[in-house]
Write an enzyme that holds these catalytic residues in place. Sequence first.
Site, PDB file in Angstrom:
ATOM      1  CG  ASP A 142      -2.046   0.975   1.151  1.00 49.98           C
ATOM      2  OD1 ASP A 142      -1.772   2.191   1.048  1.00 49.98           O
ATOM      3  OD2 ASP A 142      -3.205   0.550   1.202  1.00 49.98           O
ATOM      4  CG  ASN A 147     -12.405  -1.203   4.460  1.00 49.38           C
ATOM      5  OD1 ASN A 147     -12.617  -1.611   5.591  1.00 49.38           O
ATOM      6  ND2 ASN A 147     -11.300  -0.582   4.130  1.00 49.38           N
ATOM      7  CD  GLN A 159     -15.280  -1.301  -1.916  1.00 49.64           C
ATOM      8  OE1 GLN A 159     -16.359  -1.659  -1.461  1.00 49.64           O
ATOM      9  NE2 GLN A 159     -14.764  -1.796  -3.026  1.00 49.64           N
ATOM     10  CB  VAL A 177     -10.156   1.474  -4.660  1.00 53.65           C
ATOM     11  CG1 VAL A 177      -9.965   1.057  -6.116  1.00 53.65           C
ATOM     12  CG2 VAL A 177      -9.110   2.510  -4.259  1.00 53.65           C
ATOM     13  CG  HIS A 214      -9.100  -3.249  -1.886  1.00 58.85           C
ATOM     14  ND1 HIS A 214     -10.216  -2.616  -2.398  1.00 58.85           N
ATOM     15  CD2 HIS A 214      -8.672  -2.487  -0.853  1.00 58.85           C
ATOM     16  CE1 HIS A 214     -10.453  -1.513  -1.696  1.00 58.85           C
ATOM     17  NE2 HIS A 214      -9.534  -1.417  -0.753  1.00 58.85           N
ATOM     18  CG  HIS A 244      -6.768  -3.027   3.452  1.00 53.15           C
ATOM     19  ND1 HIS A 244      -6.067  -1.902   3.089  1.00 53.15           N
ATOM     20  CD2 HIS A 244      -8.028  -2.862   2.985  1.00 53.15           C
ATOM     21  CE1 HIS A 244      -6.872  -1.085   2.438  1.00 53.15           C
ATOM     22  NE2 HIS A 244      -8.074  -1.644   2.361  1.00 53.15           N
TER      23      HIS A 244
END
Length: 112
Positions: A28, A85, A92, A94, A98, A100
Amino acid sequence: MTIFKKIIDGEIPADIVYEDEQCLAFRDVSPQAPTHVLVIPKKEIVSIEQLAEEDAPLLGHLWLVIRNVARELGVAEDGYRVVVNCGRDGGQEVGHLHFHLLAGRKLEWPPG
């Protein structure tokens, strides 16, 4: 097109720690822990809410990749957190599913 799609397509550079035909894992750019890796499917799925039944094998693969990346980065033994998320109120940012992977420090609960 999301920033993650641009990373998948090689249009934006990323510090990639793992890649295969189904997914990509990269550091990230704004880490929230000493180890902060994003694991994303190459298939464009907006969020958990848009998952289809046929995505079940892909999700299983993503979880195994997360485990393997944690081991490769040397954080599995001390522990790590995986966060997904979903939607605006879920944090969230984006519109591409995804995960993390956070590690390298004591992670408190509740997260906030």
